[in-house]
Design a protein around this motif. Structure first.
Motif: not given
Length: 423
Positions: A36-50
Motif C-alpha cells: 500500500m505504501a509503495d502504491a501511494l508513492v508510485a501513484r502520487s501524481d494521480e492522488i495530487i491531481a484529484a
C-alpha cells in the motif's frame, strides 16, 4: 440504490473481509501495508491531481487558508503518508497477545486473547492523510475499515482508497480488498446510515471538531469511541520555574495551533502573576497569539503594554485551534482544579511547578486522559508516547483513554480448554 442500501452493502462486504482478516499472520498484514505504501508513492501524481480538484473547490467556497493547507497534498506530503503506513507495518501486532492466563482449580486452561473489533467505521474531517492512516491502523489490528471523510476531500479520499485497494488486489492473496472501503455518498444521509448500521459496524471513531464528534456521539446507535476535542489547560503554579513556564506555555500554545493537544487556556497562580504575566504576555504577543484575559490578566497586559482582549464565558470553554488563548489568574491550586473541572474537555492538562506535593495533588484531582507535570501539552500523542501511531485521542473512559494505538483497536475473547470437564 439509495444511501441506506449503499452503506449496508459496503458494511456487509466489510464484515466478510473482517472474518478473513482475523486469522492472518503479521507477515501477511505487513506485506500488504508495504505494498500500500509503495502504491501511494508510485501513484502520487494521480492522488495530487484529484486533490487539486478538492483544493480548487475549497478556495472557491472561501475556505480559510489554514483549512485549505490541511486539505492540500504535495509529493512530499504523499511520501510522508506512505512513510507513516510503512511505520505501522514495523509496529508489533497486538492480535493474539495473551492478556492473562491461568489454570482453574477444575483443570480448565483459561486464556484471554486480544482480537480485532471486526468492522471499524471512521468519520473524519478535512485531512486526506487520515484516509491512509486509518486504513493502515485498521488493517494492522485485523479490522476492516469503513472510511467516511468530509465531502471537501471526497476526490482526494476516493483516489487514495482506490490506490490502496488496487495494491491489495495485486497481492497473491490473503488480505481481502474490501478490508479498505470508502463509504459512498457526500451528503449527511450516508453518515447517518453509517451511524445507524448497528450489527454491521462494530464501533465508530469520529475524528474532527466538536460539532462532528457531538453529532456522532448523540445520534449513533453503533458504539462510539469519543475522540479529539481538546480544551487543554496549562496551570502555572506559585512554585513554578518561570523560565520553564514561559517555554512550556509557548510550546503548548504556538508550536502548532490547529491540533487537539494545543493549549487553549492558561491559569496563573496569583502569587507569581505580577512576575510571570508581563513576560508571558509579551512572548505570546510576539508569537502572534491573541490573549483573552480576565480583569487581572488585562491589568497586567496594560501595565506591560500588551493588548489583551476581554474574556467571555465562551472563551473558557473554547477549543480555538488558532492563535488565541484564554488566560486567568487564580488564587490557589484548588481554584485552578475547579476551573479545569468546569471547562475541560478531559483531554490534556499540564502543571508547571517545582513542588512535588503540589504536582501529586494536581495529578490526583484532575480527571483528564493525560495530565502532564513540567511538560508541554503537545506530548499527548501516540507517537510521542512511544505507541508508534494512533487513530486519535480518546477523551472517554470506556475501553480506551488517551492516545489510541493498535492495542486500543482490539477487544478480547476467552479461550477455555478442557479435557472433558462438566459443570
Amino acid at each position: 440504490m439509495g444511501d441506506e442500501q449503499q452503506v449496508h452493502a459496503v458494511a456487509l462486504r466489510a464484515r466478510e473481509a473482517a472474518a478473513e482478516l482475523t486469522p492472518l499472520t503479521r507477515a501477511a498484514k505487513d506485506a500488504a501495508l508495504r505494498a500500500m505504501a509503495d502504491a501511494l508513492v508510485a501513484r502520487s501524481d494521480e492522488i495530487i491531481a484529484a486533490n487539486l480538484t478538492d483544493v480548487a473547490r475549497a478556495v472557491a467556497a472561501g475556505t480559510s487558508e489554514a483549512m485549505v493547507d490541511r486539505l492540500t497534498l504535495t509529493a512530499e506530503r504523499v511520501a510522508a503518508i506512505a512513510d507513516a503506513v510503512r511505520h505501522v507495518a514495523d509496529l508489533p501486532d497486538p492480535v493474539g497477545e495473551v492478556v492473562r492466563g491461568s489454570t482453574l482449580p477444575n483443570g480448565l486452561e483459561l486464556r484471554q486473547l486480544r482480537v480485532p473489533f471486526g468492522v471499524i467505521g471512521i468519520i473524519y474531517e478535512g485531512r486526506p492523510n487520515v484516509t491512509a492512516d486509518a486504513a493502515a491502523l485498521c488493517l494492522k489490528s485485523g479490522n476492516a475499515a469503513l472510511l467516511r471523510g468530509s465531502s471537501s476531500a471526497y476526490d482526494s479520499n476516493s483516489a487514495i482508497v482506490s490506490v490502496l485497494r488496487d495494491a491489495l488486489a495485486g497481492l497473491d492473496g490473503g488480505v481481502p480488498v474490501d478490508a479498505v472501503q470508502l463509504v459512498p455518498g457526500t451528503g449527511r444521509e450516508s453518515v447517518h446510515q453509517l451511524m445507524r448500521a448497528r450489527g454491521l459496524v462494530d464501533v465508530l471513531i469520529p475524528r474532527g471538531g466538536a460539532s462532528l464528534i457531538n453529532t456522532v456521539v448523540t445520534e449513533s446507535t453503533v458504539p462510539v469511541i469519543e475522540t479529539g476535542v481538546g480544551n487543554c489547560h496549562v496551570y502555572v503554579d506559585a512554585d513554578a520555574d518561570l523560565d520553564m513556564a514561559v517555554s512550556l506555555l509557548l510550546n503548548s500554545k504556538a508550536q502548532r495551533v490547529s491540533v487537539c493537544n494545543a493549549a487553549e487556556t492558561v491559569l496563573v497562580h496569583a502569587g507569581i502573576a505580577a512576575e510571570f504575566l508581563p513576560r508571558a504576555l509579551k512572548e505570546l504577543h510576539e508569537a502572534g497569539v491573541t490573549v483573552h484575559g480576565d480583569d487581572a490578566v488585562r491589568g497586567h497586559g496594560e501595565a506591560a503594554g500588551v493588548p489583551v482582549a476581554e474574556a467571555t464565558e465562551q472563551d473558557w470553554a473554547e477549543e480555538y485551534l488558532s492563535y488565541d488563548i484564554a488566560a486567568a489568574v487564580v488564587p490557589s491550586v484548588d481554584a485552578a482544579i475547579a476551573h479545569i473541572r468546569r471547562y475541560s474537555s478531559q483531554h490534556t492538562e499540564a502543571i508547571v511547578t517545582r513542588s512535588q506535593p503540589t504536582a501529586r495533588y494536581f495529578t490526583a484531582r484532575v480527571d483528564s486522559a493525560a495530565v502532564l507535570v513540567n511538560a508541554s501539552t503537545r506530548f499527548t500523542d501516540g507517537g510521542e508516547f512511544g505507541f508508534g501511531a494512533e487513530i486519535g485521542i480518546s477523551t472517554q473512559k470506556l475501553h480506551a483513554r488517551g492516545p489510541m494505538g493498535l492495542t486500543e483497536m482490539t477487544s478480547t475473547k476467552y479461550i477455555v480448554t478442557g479435557d472433558g470437564q462438566t459443570r
